[in-house]
Write a protein that holds these residues in place. Structure first.
Motif, PDB file in Angstrom:
ATOM      1  N   UNK A  39     -43.442   0.463   4.094  1.00  0.00           N
ATOM      2  CA  UNK A  39     -42.460   0.166   3.064  1.00  0.00           C
ATOM      3  C   UNK A  39     -42.461  -1.339   2.800  1.00  0.00           C
ATOM      4  N   UNK A  40     -41.447  -1.815   2.078  1.00  0.00           N
ATOM      5  CA  UNK A  40     -41.376  -3.243   1.794  1.00  0.00           C
ATOM      6  C   UNK A  40     -41.178  -4.030   3.088  1.00  0.00           C
ATOM      7  N   UNK A  41     -42.005  -5.040   3.289  1.00  0.00           N
ATOM      8  CA  UNK A  41     -42.078  -5.839   4.510  1.00  0.00           C
ATOM      9  C   UNK A  41     -42.670  -5.064   5.692  1.00  0.00           C
ATOM     10  N   UNK A  42     -43.014  -3.800   5.479  1.00  0.00           N
ATOM     11  CA  UNK A  42     -43.670  -2.957   6.466  1.00  0.00           C
ATOM     12  C   UNK A  42     -42.969  -2.971   7.820  1.00  0.00           C
ATOM     13  N   UNK A  43     -41.632  -3.016   7.759  1.00  0.00           N
ATOM     14  CA  UNK A  43     -40.857  -2.959   8.992  1.00  0.00           C
ATOM     15  C   UNK A  43     -41.007  -1.633   9.702  1.00  0.00           C
ATOM     16  N   UNK A  79     -28.172 -11.221   8.156  1.00  0.00           N
ATOM     17  CA  UNK A  79     -28.043  -9.971   7.412  1.00  0.00           C
ATOM     18  C   UNK A  79     -26.678  -9.836   6.755  1.00  0.00           C
ATOM     19  N   UNK A  80     -25.711 -10.610   7.198  1.00  0.00           N
ATOM     20  CA  UNK A  80     -24.423 -10.640   6.512  1.00  0.00           C
ATOM     21  C   UNK A  80     -24.544 -11.224   5.108  1.00  0.00           C
ATOM     22  N   UNK A  81     -25.620 -11.967   4.842  1.00  0.00           N
ATOM     23  CA  UNK A  81     -25.806 -12.576   3.520  1.00  0.00           C
ATOM     24  C   UNK A  81     -26.441 -11.626   2.514  1.00  0.00           C
ATOM     25  N   UNK A  82     -26.920 -10.477   2.956  1.00  0.00           N
ATOM     26  CA  UNK A  82     -27.673  -9.601   2.054  1.00  0.00           C
ATOM     27  C   UNK A  82     -26.779  -8.730   1.189  1.00  0.00           C
ATOM     28  N   UNK A  83     -25.616  -8.347   1.701  1.00  0.00           N
ATOM     29  CA  UNK A  83     -24.691  -7.537   0.920  1.00  0.00           C
ATOM     30  C   UNK A  83     -23.567  -8.398   0.364  1.00  0.00           C
ATOM     31  N   UNK A 138     -35.931  -2.929   7.246  1.00  0.00           N
ATOM     32  CA  UNK A 138     -35.922  -4.395   7.250  1.00  0.00           C
ATOM     33  C   UNK A 138     -35.115  -4.922   8.422  1.00  0.00           C
ATOM     34  N   UNK A 139     -33.970  -4.322   8.679  1.00  0.00           N
ATOM     35  CA  UNK A 139     -33.099  -4.786   9.757  1.00  0.00           C
ATOM     36  C   UNK A 139     -33.739  -4.582  11.119  1.00  0.00           C
ATOM     37  N   UNK A 166     -34.409 -13.740   1.999  1.00  0.00           N
ATOM     38  CA  UNK A 166     -34.609 -13.770   3.447  1.00  0.00           C
ATOM     39  C   UNK A 166     -34.542 -15.209   3.941  1.00  0.00           C
ATOM     40  N   UNK A 167     -34.718 -15.375   5.246  1.00  0.00           N
ATOM     41  CA  UNK A 167     -34.621 -16.709   5.828  1.00  0.00           C
ATOM     42  C   UNK A 167     -35.398 -16.772   7.124  1.00  0.00           C
ATOM     43  N   UNK A 168     -35.449 -17.943   7.685  1.00  0.00           N
ATOM     44  CA  UNK A 168     -36.277 -18.190   8.874  1.00  0.00           C
ATOM     45  C   UNK A 168     -35.812 -17.413  10.092  1.00  0.00           C
ATOM     46  N   UNK A 169     -34.565 -16.928  10.101  1.00  0.00           N
ATOM     47  CA  UNK A 169     -34.067 -16.160  11.246  1.00  0.00           C
ATOM     48  C   UNK A 169     -34.577 -14.717  11.245  1.00  0.00           C
ATOM     49  N   UNK A 170     -35.196 -14.287  10.145  1.00  0.00           N
ATOM     50  CA  UNK A 170     -35.502 -12.868   9.999  1.00  0.00           C
ATOM     51  C   UNK A 170     -36.824 -12.440  10.623  1.00  0.00           C
TER      52      UNK A 170
END
Length: 326
Positions: free
Chosen positions: A303-307, A74-78, A13-14, A135-139
């Protein structure tokens, strides 16, 4: 969950979101426990802000602001006691990036959405990119970029419980009401939608109920949620974004496209990863099958989001949406 497992779970994802994999592995590898996640990611984001201030050109400065926005997001995910601040900083950094890299970008906000409209004036069609549960618009810069390169205007948004609005709003299953207000504000007759993760449910629900949706792409979407089967980490995210356990349970109970899928009259492309298996979250093969004009693209190793599989679907999905809209 250990910090090692959490970092590995979010690696695809990252990197799919544009974080440098070497920097990501270095930063997460230095963490001794998951509680340090938010602080570490915000520190790295701050380093990129500093580089933006020292850059020799506006382009370099803008690129550092853009990277900082992703690290803040990504700081908001953990675990992060300053999650709201990180989301606000992500929003601000992306705004500064666009001021330098895309000065024509226009900020558009409503009572339950916020984002930027980009693309050529007088574009033949407009696409709206809808993020998922956390998630958000920055991703999703790569999705946005693919659509922009194909001549579409693109509105990348946060909605209720998402991104910069997560601190002041909560998730809602009737997302078509938000999409309707977005279309009103954009001042266009019709839009295409791209939704990712739970955003895939949001755009499918909107396509079934908002007649101005002309075509839809759902990526790693949720056809149905079963609260009792959801893994604890996903339940915790939903509780946080819904504003409480009972609200989260109600939201999960409303996420079911069984009756709505046959009502989607416009073209629909569903993209799933074959390795995207989350207990309690049913993927969207049934959505493509039940929708009158549904098409299904399954990437077996995705995988999820197929990153981990961008070449297998992104260009195809972007071409498909442009053709469906123009």
């Amino acid at each position: 969950m250990s910090v090692t497992d959490f970092a590995a779970l979010n690696l695809s994802r990252a990197t799919g979101a544009g974080l440098d994999p070497h920097e990501y592995l270095r930063v997460t590898g230095e963490l001794t426990d998951l509680d340090g996640w938010g602080e570490a990611f915000m520190r790295v984001a701050g380093e990129h802000l500093a580089r933006a201030g020292q850059a020799a050109t506006a382009i370099s400065s803008g690129e550092h602001f853009q990277v900082a926005a992703r690290w803040f997001h990504f700081a908001t995910l953990g675990p992060n006691r300053e999650r709201a601040l990180a989301a606000a900083e992500a929003d601000a950094a992306m705004g500064r990036a666009l001021d330098l890299l895309d000065p024509a970008a226009r900020r558009i906000e409503g009572r339950d959405f916020a984002g930027w409209l980009r693309g050529p004036a007088g574009a033949a069609a407009t696409a709206v990119v809808v993020p998922g549960l956390d998630s958000g618009k920055e991703e999703f810069h790569d999705v946005i970029g693919a659509l922009l390169r194909r001549g579409l205007a693109v509105f990348a948004m946060d909605g209720p419980g998402q991104g910069v609005l997560a601190a002041t709003t909560t998730v809602r299953a009737d997302y078509h009401r938000v999409v309707g207000r977005v279309v009103d504000e954009l001042g266009v007759e019709r839009v295409g939608l791209v939704g990712l993760s739970v955003g895939g449910y949001y755009v499918a629900e909107s396509a079934a109920r908002e007649p101005r949706v002309a075509a839809t792409v759902a990526v790693s979407g949720a056809f149905r949620l079963d609260w009792d089967d959801l893994p604890p980490p996903l339940r915790d995210i939903l509780v946080q974004r819904a504003g409480g356990k009972e609200a989260a349970r109600r939201f999960a109970g409303q996420v079911d496209l069984s009756a709505l899928a046959p009502r989607i009259a416009s073209p629909l492309l569903v993209v799933d990863g074959g390795q995207d298996i989350v207990p309690g979250m049913v993927n969207c093969e049934a959505l493509a099958r039940l929708a009158p004009h549904g098409r299904y693209l399954n990437v077996p190793h995705g995988d999820h989001l197929l990153g981990n599989a961008r070449p297998d679907w992104l260009a195809t999905a972007a071409d498909w949406l442009r053709a469906a809209l123009t």
